[in-house]
Scaffold this motif. Structure first.
Motif, PDB file in Angstrom:
ATOM      1  N   ALA A 100       0.821  -1.212   0.000  1.00 55.76           N
ATOM      2  CA  ALA A 100       0.000   0.000   0.000  1.00 55.76           C
ATOM      3  C   ALA A 100       0.852   1.259   0.000  1.00 55.76           C
ATOM      4  O   ALA A 100       0.475   2.276  -0.603  1.00 55.76           O
ATOM      5  N   ALA A 101       2.015   1.201   0.652  1.00 63.34           N
ATOM      6  CA  ALA A 101       2.888   2.377   0.688  1.00 63.34           C
ATOM      7  C   ALA A 101       3.388   2.747  -0.697  1.00 63.34           C
ATOM      8  O   ALA A 101       3.676   3.919  -0.971  1.00 63.34           O
ATOM      9  N   GLY A 102       3.476   1.785  -1.604  1.00 66.29           N
ATOM     10  CA  GLY A 102       3.954   2.058  -2.954  1.00 66.29           C
ATOM     11  C   GLY A 102       2.844   2.199  -3.975  1.00 66.29           C
ATOM     12  O   GLY A 102       3.115   2.352  -5.173  1.00 66.29           O
ATOM     13  N   HIS A 103       1.569   2.121  -3.520  1.00 68.09           N
ATOM     14  CA  HIS A 103       0.439   2.207  -4.451  1.00 68.09           C
ATOM     15  C   HIS A 103      -0.626   3.181  -3.941  1.00 68.09           C
ATOM     16  O   HIS A 103      -1.838   2.932  -4.065  1.00 68.09           O
ATOM     17  N   GLY A 104      -0.178   4.272  -3.369  1.00 65.00           N
ATOM     18  CA  GLY A 104      -1.113   5.310  -2.958  1.00 65.00           C
ATOM     19  C   GLY A 104      -2.056   4.901  -1.852  1.00 65.00           C
ATOM     20  O   GLY A 104      -3.157   5.454  -1.744  1.00 65.00           O
ATOM     21  N   GLY A 105      -1.670   3.964  -1.043  1.00 60.94           N
ATOM     22  CA  GLY A 105      -2.521   3.517   0.061  1.00 60.94           C
ATOM     23  C   GLY A 105      -3.468   2.404  -0.296  1.00 60.94           C
ATOM     24  O   GLY A 105      -4.178   1.900   0.588  1.00 60.94           O
ATOM     25  N   ASP A 106      -3.519   1.987  -1.566  1.00 65.03           N
ATOM     26  CA  ASP A 106      -4.428   0.920  -1.989  1.00 65.03           C
ATOM     27  C   ASP A 106      -3.811  -0.451  -1.705  1.00 65.03           C
ATOM     28  O   ASP A 106      -2.622  -0.676  -1.947  1.00 65.03           O
ATOM     29  N   LYS A 126      -8.414   0.612   1.488  1.00 67.92           N
ATOM     30  CA  LYS A 126      -7.161   1.359   1.614  1.00 67.92           C
ATOM     31  C   LYS A 126      -6.564   1.126   2.998  1.00 67.92           C
ATOM     32  O   LYS A 126      -7.274   0.785   3.949  1.00 67.92           O
TER      33      LYS A 126
END
Length: 226
Positions: free
Chosen positions: A143-149, A181
């Motif tokens: 999630a840290a590398g995908h905008g929280g997703d 998220k």
């Protein structure tokens, strides 16, 4: 001389104990305590004599030292014993203060508490939770590398497949709920499959891990309070 012979033979002949005669014997515990006290007193006297002899031997080379009698040596050894007892008591008390609750008092001494080992069931339960904690680390890194997703599915690239697998050799994946998220309000994100029975470990979107019955998990997924 011949008139005294029967009397001498009577004294040398062992007497026969008659039934009902009283016999005074110590119990096993009392006998052991008596032997311990006797040994302590004998050792105390030996140490006293040794201290007296060594002191007086030292007095030959140091004329200013007074000659030590037996009573003075006895008192000196007794005072030394009290001093050692005080020091040992302070050490035991300090140890108890530094590690409160870790010692059990037994008489005048302390013994380290024996910690009970966890049962096999508890070890398996903690191992199951550990697998979900490892998945949590992987999901939050994704999630840290995908905008929280979070990943769109448990087969999406970016999270090692090993992190999706539950404990054991079954090869089953955690039940994953996509579309959320990271750090969102608490909603079940992943939980154990039916392999582990009614009570299952659940990972929530806020990072919390709890054990819940499957009915509470379904209620939470439907928008209710788990």
């Amino acid at each position: 001389m011949s008139s005294r012979l029967p009397f001498v033979l009577l004294l040398l002949t062992p007497a026969v104990a008659l039934a009902g005669m009283p016999s005074f014997l110590l119990t096993d515990v009392a006998s052991q305590r008596f032997q311990a006290i006797s040994f302590f007193l004998a050792l105390f006297l030996v140490v006293t004599l040794a201290v007296r002899a060594l002191w007086n031997r030292l007095g030959r080379d140091v004329p200013k030292l007074p000659k030590l009698g037996f009573g003075a040596a006895l008192a000196l050894v007794f005072l030394w014993g009290l001093g050692f007892q005080l020091v040992l008591s302070m050490i035991a008390g300090g140890r108890e203060l530094m590690t409160p609750g870790a010692w059990d008092k037994q008489g005048v001494t302390y013994k380290l508490k024996e910690s009970a080992l966890p049962s096999e069931k508890e070890l398996v339960l903690q191992a199951r939770r550990q697998r979900l904690e490892e998945l949590r680390v992987a999901l939050w890194a994704y999630a840290a590398g995908h905008g929280g997703d979070f990943p769109p599915s448990d087969f999406a690239p970016g999270v090692p497949e090993e992190r999706w697998k539950v404990l054991g050799s079954s090869g089953l994946h955690f039940v994953y709920v996509s579309g959320y998220k990271a750090d969102a309000p608490a909603t079940p994100l992943a939980y154990e499959p039916g392999l582990f029975g009614r009570e299952r470990w659940v990972l929530f979107t806020d990072g919390d891990i709890r054990q819940l019955p499957v009915e509470s998990i379904h209620t939470a997924l439907a928008g209710g309070t788990p």
